[in-house]
Write an enzyme that holds these catalytic residues in place. Structure first.
Site, short mmCIF file in Angstrom:
data_model
loop_
_atom_site.label_atom_id
_atom_site.label_comp_id
_atom_site.label_asym_id
_atom_site.label_seq_id
_atom_site.Cartn_x
_atom_site.Cartn_y
_atom_site.Cartn_z
N GLU B 48 -20.02 7.88 -19.28
CA GLU B 48 -21.06 6.99 -18.77
C GLU B 48 -21.25 7.09 -17.26
O GLU B 48 -22.35 6.89 -16.74
CB GLU B 48 -20.78 5.54 -19.17
CG GLU B 48 -20.95 5.26 -20.66
CD GLU B 48 -19.71 5.55 -21.49
OE1 GLU B 48 -18.74 6.13 -20.95
OE2 GLU B 48 -19.70 5.18 -22.68
N PHE B 110 -13.96 -7.54 -29.98
CA PHE B 110 -13.74 -6.11 -29.80
C PHE B 110 -14.73 -5.55 -28.77
O PHE B 110 -15.93 -5.76 -28.88
CB PHE B 110 -13.91 -5.39 -31.14
CG PHE B 110 -13.76 -3.89 -31.01
CD1 PHE B 110 -12.57 -3.33 -30.59
CD2 PHE B 110 -14.84 -3.05 -31.25
CE1 PHE B 110 -12.44 -1.95 -30.44
CE2 PHE B 110 -14.73 -1.67 -31.10
CZ PHE B 110 -13.52 -1.13 -30.69
N GLN B 111 -14.21 -4.85 -27.81
CA GLN B 111 -15.01 -4.24 -26.73
C GLN B 111 -15.86 -5.25 -25.97
O GLN B 111 -16.93 -4.92 -25.48
CB GLN B 111 -15.87 -3.09 -27.27
CG GLN B 111 -15.00 -1.93 -27.75
CD GLN B 111 -15.78 -0.66 -27.99
OE1 GLN B 111 -16.94 -0.70 -28.39
NE2 GLN B 111 -15.15 0.49 -27.75
N LYS B 160 -25.70 -7.88 -29.04
CA LYS B 160 -26.05 -7.06 -30.20
C LYS B 160 -26.93 -7.82 -31.19
O LYS B 160 -27.88 -7.27 -31.75
CB LYS B 160 -24.75 -6.61 -30.88
CG LYS B 160 -24.97 -5.60 -31.97
CD LYS B 160 -23.64 -5.11 -32.52
CE LYS B 160 -23.87 -4.09 -33.63
NZ LYS B 160 -22.60 -3.63 -34.20
N MET B 471 -11.29 16.91 3.15
CA MET B 471 -11.60 15.90 4.17
C MET B 471 -10.39 15.04 4.45
O MET B 471 -10.11 14.68 5.61
CB MET B 471 -12.78 15.04 3.70
CG MET B 471 -13.26 14.06 4.73
SD MET B 471 -13.89 14.89 6.18
CE MET B 471 -15.61 15.07 5.73
C1 LIG Z 1 -13.80 8.72 -6.11
C2 LIG Z 1 -13.22 8.99 -4.78
N1 LIG Z 1 -11.89 9.00 -4.61
C3 LIG Z 1 -11.37 9.27 -3.38
C4 LIG Z 1 -12.18 9.51 -2.31
C5 LIG Z 1 -11.58 9.80 -0.94
N2 LIG Z 1 -11.95 11.15 -0.51
C6 LIG Z 1 -12.96 11.40 0.34
S1 LIG Z 1 -13.20 13.01 0.62
C7 LIG Z 1 -11.91 13.44 -0.35
C8 LIG Z 1 -11.53 14.86 -0.56
C9 LIG Z 1 -12.50 15.59 -1.38
O1 LIG Z 1 -11.96 16.83 -1.76
P1 LIG Z 1 -12.89 17.94 -2.34
O2 LIG Z 1 -13.74 17.38 -3.42
O3 LIG Z 1 -12.11 19.14 -2.68
O4 LIG Z 1 -13.89 18.23 -1.13
P2 LIG Z 1 -13.54 18.88 0.31
O5 LIG Z 1 -13.36 17.76 1.28
O6 LIG Z 1 -12.32 19.70 0.16
O7 LIG Z 1 -14.77 19.66 0.63
C10 LIG Z 1 -11.29 12.30 -0.88
C11 LIG Z 1 -10.12 12.32 -1.76
C12 LIG Z 1 -13.57 9.46 -2.54
N3 LIG Z 1 -14.44 9.63 -1.55
N4 LIG Z 1 -14.06 9.22 -3.77
#
Ligand SMILES: Cc1ncc(C[n+]2csc(CCOP(=O)(O)OP(=O)(O)O)c2C)c(N)n1
Ligand SMILES: [Mg+2]
Lengths: 155, 560
Positions: B48, B110-111, B160, B471
């Site tokens: 979803e 349920f749910q 529902k 990042m």
């Molecule tokens: C759902 C979620 N969890 C954690 C984060 C924190 N976060 C921001 S950037 C990042 C790293 C992303 O890694 P990747 O997808 O490999 O991209 P890159 O920065 O290496 O280009 C994280 C963990 C986030 N933004 N969203």
């Protein structure tokens, strides 16, 4: 009253989600409820909330602005800096011996008794504060406060 | 008619052509009636969250609200991240969730879950429908609320038994939503004062946000900027609101913005912020934000944005386009010191260009994006994920109009790109769609590859694979004492094999020389295509403002 506090009279839709939506907005914006009263309004399907809200770390005008964003909120009047009637009701159970003095201060007897008597007092904000002090001095047995209801003075 | 038919008919009346959804116990009555409404094409997603991001990407690409179906409990709760993403970025969306029978509500059936409670902080509005008499009115109200004013997601939770109840079709009546007064709060009286402040300023700057795109204000912005001679920077979500290659462009602002934009903001005397929230990613340390400004002008359709973060001296509460158009006629003479200001900005542009390392033997992400841009120019949609890949895609591409760059700005939701790209492709079949993602975010929603393959969507997936949560790794290196903690992705799938397993072609690229041929193959291939670019694992995003610092303190890429 601290300048962080807003007094708002809020007309809301009388729906099952209204209270949680208002409360949720207050919580997630970092505001804090000091007092809240809710009752039916003059209009069918609508309720009137009187809120005293501390803006917390937010800008104080955010309180009204954020609440206005809720679709359930029909109208808000900010009464903070206005001349208002702010009335609150106190109901207390006190020792019978304290009754004459409290009545002299404006209390009304609701239910007399040999051991304890139940009295009520209605007044403006500071009067209520003073009355509650007075109750404390007499060692009251139980006290409940309604929270204020507020209306703008016409004059 | 059943409640389910009333819902589906209302969607048809609202002009819906696509629904992204997933069935389950509490919305089965709607799914049972769906085949009777062939105008509504349904895309069966694989999770979803994917549906919500698809609807989001669809809406951002074409401006029409995206529509999502999910069942109760886990189905509806799987939407939460997607709703949050849309809510933070003011994207119109309608989510229709099934709820347990109205008589079962509150019995831990349920749910059953309190979906209104769980989503009210991430929706513009929501409804619990317990009585068929509320239908179809709430559906039409929901579309009105989602798409007008400051757009946003609206959720309708339908019990529902209401879906199965029978009622007569009632004639459609005019909407009346007393608590939602669109024009009640518009304030444009100060348009003239604002225009004069801008035109007569010595060092004015305009910053443009998503509101410019949402209100189609790009032409008005261009006209105003040119007439008043004011340079324009955009937020991450404002990208496309002003052409990057325009001589007055400052490109992107904020804590990963361009050096010349940050210099301009920090030296401006009049700063106009249009259609934006002025959040911490734009201001960095608030106390140091735009310290020389004597007049802040803020334009936003949402009055609650006024003074939320930065107190403006002049407020225009209106749709960005209306506000800018109201200002235009009042720009008369432009301050004669303007030439010197623009010359200064040109000097900063020379002094602080975007640059990157490209001599360490590794493939650099910027090289990939530059190659992509050369091929696509501004005739493709780029949907970015979150992380370094997102900022590279924002900075190393010269977007010149709205709708070409889609990403999750406010929520920063990893896993957004692939499903959003799928939604964007459904919305704009005429345009190439490129999905740029890191390998970390990509695997969060990679199951939606099935949808791309099933519908043979022409989506080119560009993985900027640095084997890490890049990042976060950069933040740890730069701002947390170099302690690399839980950021190495040592076990990731072989993406070419993964693509193969899902039924799409893919290639791996490790050298600059192979970028072109891989891109050629992607462009030649009809349907989805994946390229796993193994990029420099140490590549960083620059400029960047250290956490907790002001915009003045931006770091730049090391000089070659
Ligand atoms: C759902 C979620 N969890 C954690 C984060 C924190 N976060 C921001 S950037 C990042 C790293 C992303 O890694 P990747 O997808 O490999 O991209 P890159 O920065 O290496 O280009 C994280 C963990 C986030 N933004 N969203
Ligand atoms: Mg990565």
């Amino acid at each position: 009253m601290s300048d962080r506090i807003r007094v708002l009279s809020v007309l809301v839709e009388d729906g099952s989600s209204t209270l949680t939506k208002v409360a949720g907005m207050i919580r997630r914006r970092g505001f804090h409820v000091r007092a809240i009263t809710v009752g039916p309004s003059g209009e069918p399907g609508r309720s009137r909330m009187t809120l005293q809200i501390d803006a917390g770390h937010a800008e104080v005008d955010q309180v009204k602005k954020q609440l206005e964003r809720l679709v359930e909120v029909v109208e808000i009047e900010d009464l903070t800096e206005h001349d208002v009637h702010s009335r609150e009701l106190v109901v207390a159970r006190v020792k019978a011996s304290a009754v004459p003095e409290l009545v002299a201060k404006g209390a009304r007897v609701l239910e007399p008794g040999s051991v304890s008597t139940t009295v009520e007092f209605a007044g403006e904000g500071e009067e209520v504060g003073a009355f509650v002090e007075e109750l404390r001095r007499h060692g009251n047995l139980d006290v409940v406060r309604s929270g204020p209801v507020v209306m703008r003075r016409t004059a | 008619m059943t409640g389910a038919d009333l819902v589906l008919e209302a969607l048809e009346q609202e002009g819906v052509d696509l629904i992204f959804g997933y069935p389950g116990g509490a919305n089965l009555p709607i799914y049972q009636r769906l085949p009777e409404h062939p105008k509504l094409k349904h895309i069966l997603v694989r999770h979803e969250q994917g549906a919500a991001h698809m609807a989001d990407g669809y809406a951002r690409a074409c401006g029409r609200p995206g529509v999502v179906f999910a069942t109760s409990g886990p189905g509806a709760l799987n939407l939460v991240t997607g709703l949050c993403t849309a809510y933070m970025d003011s994207v119109p969306m309608i989510a229709i969730t099934g709820q347990v029978n109205s008589t079962q509500v509150g019995r831990d059936a349920f749910q059953e879950s309190d979906v209104i409670g769980a989503t009210s902080s991430v929706t513009k509005h929501s409804y619990l429908v317990t009585d068929i008499a509320q239908l179809p009115r709430v559906i039409h109200e929901a579309f009105h609320i989602a798409t007008t004013g400051r757009p946003g997601p609206v959720l309708i939770d339908i019990c529902k038994d209401v879906q199965m109840a029978e009622a007569e079709r009632t004639p459609r009546t005019a909407l009346s939503i007393p608590g939602y007064q669109l024009n009640g709060h518009v304030r444009l009286q100060d348009a003239k004062v604002a225009a004069e402040a801008l035109a007569h300023a010595e060092r004015p700057v305009i910053l443009a946000g998503h509101g410019v795109l949402l209100s189609h204000a790009e032409q008005a912005l261009l006209d105003l900027a040119e007439k008043a001679g004011v340079p324009v920077g955009t937020t991450l979500l404002g990208i496309g609101g002003f052409p990057v290659k325009h001589p007055l462009s400052l490109h992107m602002t904020g804590f990963m913005g361009t050096g010349w934009c940050l210099k301009a903001v920090q030296n401006a005397d009049v700063l106009m912020m249009v259609g934006m929230r002025v959040d911490d990613r734009v201001t960095a340390r608030l106390a140091d934000f735009a310290p020389k400004v004597t007049t802040f002008i803020h334009v936003d359709i949402d009055g609650s944005e006024m003074g939320k973060n930065v107190r403006p001296h002049i407020e225009l509460v209106a749709d960005a386009r209306n506000a800018l158009e109201a200002m235009l006629p009042h720009v008369d003479s432009v301050d004669d010191r303007r030439g010197a200001w623009l010359t200064q900005i040109d000097a900063w542009r020379e002094e602080h260009p975007l640059r990157y390392t490209h001599s360490n033997g590794h493939l650099q992400p910027q090289d990939v994006l530059i190659d992509m841009y050369k091929r696509c120019r501004n005739e493709a949609v780029v949907v970015a994920d979150v992380g370094q890949n997102q900022i590279w895609a924002a900075l190393w591409w010269n977007y010149d109009r709205p709708g070409l760059f889609i990403n999750s700005g406010g929520a920063g939701t990893m896993g957004f790109a692939l499903p959003a790209a799928i939604g964007a492709k459904f919305a704009r079949p005429d345009l190439d769609v490129w999905c740029v993602a890191g390998e970390g975010g990509f695997v969060m929603t990679a199951q939606e590859l099935s949808v791309a393959v099933e519908h043979q969507l022409d989506i080119k997936i560009v993985l900027l694979n640095n084997f890490s949560l890049g990042m976060v790794r950069q933040f740890q290196d730069d701002f947390y004492g170099g302690v690399r903690s839980q950021v190495e992705l040592t076990h990731i799938p072989d993406f070419v094999k993964l693509a193969d397993a899902y039924g799409l072609p893919g290639v791996r690229v490790e050298r600059l020389a192979d970028v072109g041929p891989a891109m050629d193959a992607a462009q030649r291939t009809k349907g989805p295509f994946l390229i796993d670019f193994r990029i420099d694992p140490e590549a960083n995003v620059y400029p960047i403002v250290p956490l907790g610092k002001g915009l003045n303190d931006f770091w730049e890429a090391p000089q070659q």
